[in-house]
Write an enzyme that holds these catalytic residues in place. Structure first.
Site, PDB file in Angstrom:
ATOM      1  N   THR A  77       0.851  -1.186   0.000  1.00 39.25           N
ATOM      2  CA  THR A  77       0.000   0.000   0.000  1.00 39.25           C
ATOM      3  C   THR A  77       0.889   1.238   0.000  1.00 39.25           C
ATOM      4  OG1 THR A  77      -0.185   0.074   2.429  1.00 39.25           O
ATOM      5  CG2 THR A  77      -1.837  -1.209   1.221  1.00 39.25           C
ATOM      6  N   GLY A  78       0.387   2.314  -0.598  1.00 37.58           N
ATOM      7  CA  GLY A  78       1.214   3.509  -0.720  1.00 37.58           C
ATOM      8  C   GLY A  78       2.447   3.222  -1.552  1.00 37.58           C
ATOM      9  N   GLY A  79       2.257   2.530  -2.670  1.00 37.05           N
ATOM     10  CA  GLY A  79       3.395   2.062  -3.455  1.00 37.05           C
ATOM     11  C   GLY A  79       3.807   2.947  -4.600  1.00 37.05           C
ATOM     12  N   THR A  80       3.345   4.190  -4.625  1.00 33.93           N
ATOM     13  CA  THR A  80       3.645   5.054  -5.761  1.00 33.93           C
ATOM     14  C   THR A  80       4.874   5.934  -5.566  1.00 33.93           C
ATOM     15  OG1 THR A  80       2.148   6.779  -4.964  1.00 33.93           O
ATOM     16  CG2 THR A  80       1.228   5.121  -6.460  1.00 33.93           C
ATOM     17  N   SER A  81       5.484   5.914  -4.405  1.00 34.19           N
ATOM     18  CA  SER A  81       6.658   6.755  -4.169  1.00 34.19           C
ATOM     19  C   SER A  81       7.460   6.212  -2.999  1.00 34.19           C
ATOM     20  CB  SER A  81       6.246   8.210  -3.860  1.00 34.19           C
ATOM     21  OG  SER A  81       5.621   8.288  -2.594  1.00 34.19           O
ATOM     22  N   GLY A  82       8.619   6.802  -2.775  1.00 38.59           N
ATOM     23  CA  GLY A  82       9.404   6.555  -1.575  1.00 38.59           C
ATOM     24  C   GLY A  82       9.663   5.102  -1.259  1.00 38.59           C
ATOM     25  N   GLY A 116       7.621   2.671  -0.468  1.00 37.13           N
ATOM     26  CA  GLY A 116       6.748   1.713  -1.125  1.00 37.13           C
ATOM     27  C   GLY A 116       7.203   1.399  -2.530  1.00 37.13           C
ATOM     28  N   TYR A 164       0.995  11.626  15.331  1.00 43.69           N
ATOM     29  CA  TYR A 164       1.761  10.786  14.409  1.00 43.69           C
ATOM     30  C   TYR A 164       2.533   9.715  15.175  1.00 43.69           C
ATOM     31  CZ  TYR A 164       5.579   9.444  11.262  1.00 43.69           C
ATOM     32  OH  TYR A 164       6.483   8.735  10.530  1.00 43.69           O
TER      33      TYR A 164
END
Length: 272
Positions: free
Chosen positions: A31-36, A38, A173
């Protein structure tokens, strides 16, 4: 406010990916695999033979990441908001239809909202908890039948070094990241009998789009760097390699643990 769901120029092309073939025949959800972290993990696993499912909230960013990974039908990109359990349920259905199973999950999607305790609003509180904690929990819940269909697997939750040390301007956070690791311990115990291992990884100062958005001044970056005993800021691939280890059979006797990848900030800073 920043989220690890965007695009950036990758800084890790010089790093060596995982062992070729280590993940042959395995399917992993990120999940959240579009940058950084991930995206780096997706690249690492693809180089090791995996089939990878990546998610993101923004369709355009998702397609750019898919194109950048350049792995054809070995990448399945699904738009999903991790703060919405309905999206996660739909994601699980789509993965089930395409792959029928999951061998691993990297619950990486997260948001960073850095505010003093007196400045926290109900809206920012709810959003941080929804993405960082509720989203992680329901990612695992909906992935569970797919992991069981594979006969077991490995789950890695993205926590943070802040669960080990206080960070004055990020109370919510840091609390959500402590909750994430506690979830890893609890689920690691709960799912052990099903052949499913659950661990967390706690990144330190890792240079990603989120890092650059929060720490914008060079003087601030220098101050952060001065806290790192190993003398450099982390790269997304540093996390990807740790996650790949935890997802692999090499870590088959490890569950309920937190792996701090921070260049020594938590354990060593101030003592060298």
């Amino acid at each position: 406010m920043t989220e690890n769901d965007g695009t950036r120029t990758d800084r890790n092309d010089h790093r060596t990916p995982g062992s070729a073939g280590e993940f042959d025949g395995r399917t992993v959800l990120i999940t959240g695999g579009t940058s950084g972290m991930g995206l780096a993990t997706a690249r690492h696993l693809l180089a090791s033979g995996a089939e990878v499912v990546i998610t993101g909230r923004d369709e355009a960013r998702l397609r750019r990441a898919e194109a950048e990974l350049a792995s054809g039908d070995r990448v399945f990109a699904v738009r999903a908001d991790s703060a919405k359990p309905a999206d996660l349920a739909r994601l699980a259905d789509l993965v089930g239809e395409r792959h029928g199973r999951l061998d691993g999950v990297f619950a990486n999607a997260g948001v960073g909202i850095f505010e003093l305790p007196t400045d926290v609003t109900e809206k920012s509180f709810d959003h941080t908890v929804d993405v960082n904690f509720k989203g992680v929990f329901f990612t695992v819940q909906h992935a569970l039948p797919l992991l069981e269909a594979a006969g077991g697997g490995s789950v890695v939750l993205n926590a943070s070094w802040t669960l080990h040390r206080g960070l004055p301007n990020a109370p919510v956070y840091a609390a959500t990241k402590a909750a994430v690791h506690n979830l890893a311990r609890t689920l690691g115990s709960e799912f052990a009998g099903r052949g499913i291992r659950v661990n967390s990884v706690s990144p330190g100062y890792i240079v990603t789009e989120m890092f650059d958005a929060v720490i914008t001044e060079q003087s601030a970056k220098d101050a952060v760097l001065a806290q790192v005993p190993l003398g450099r800021l982390g790269e997304a691939e540093d996390i990807a390699e740790t996650v790949a280890f935890l997802l692999s059979s090499r870590s088959s006797y490890i569950t309920g643990q937190d792996f701090v990848v921070d260049g020594g900030v938590v354990a060593v800073a101030g003592s060298w």
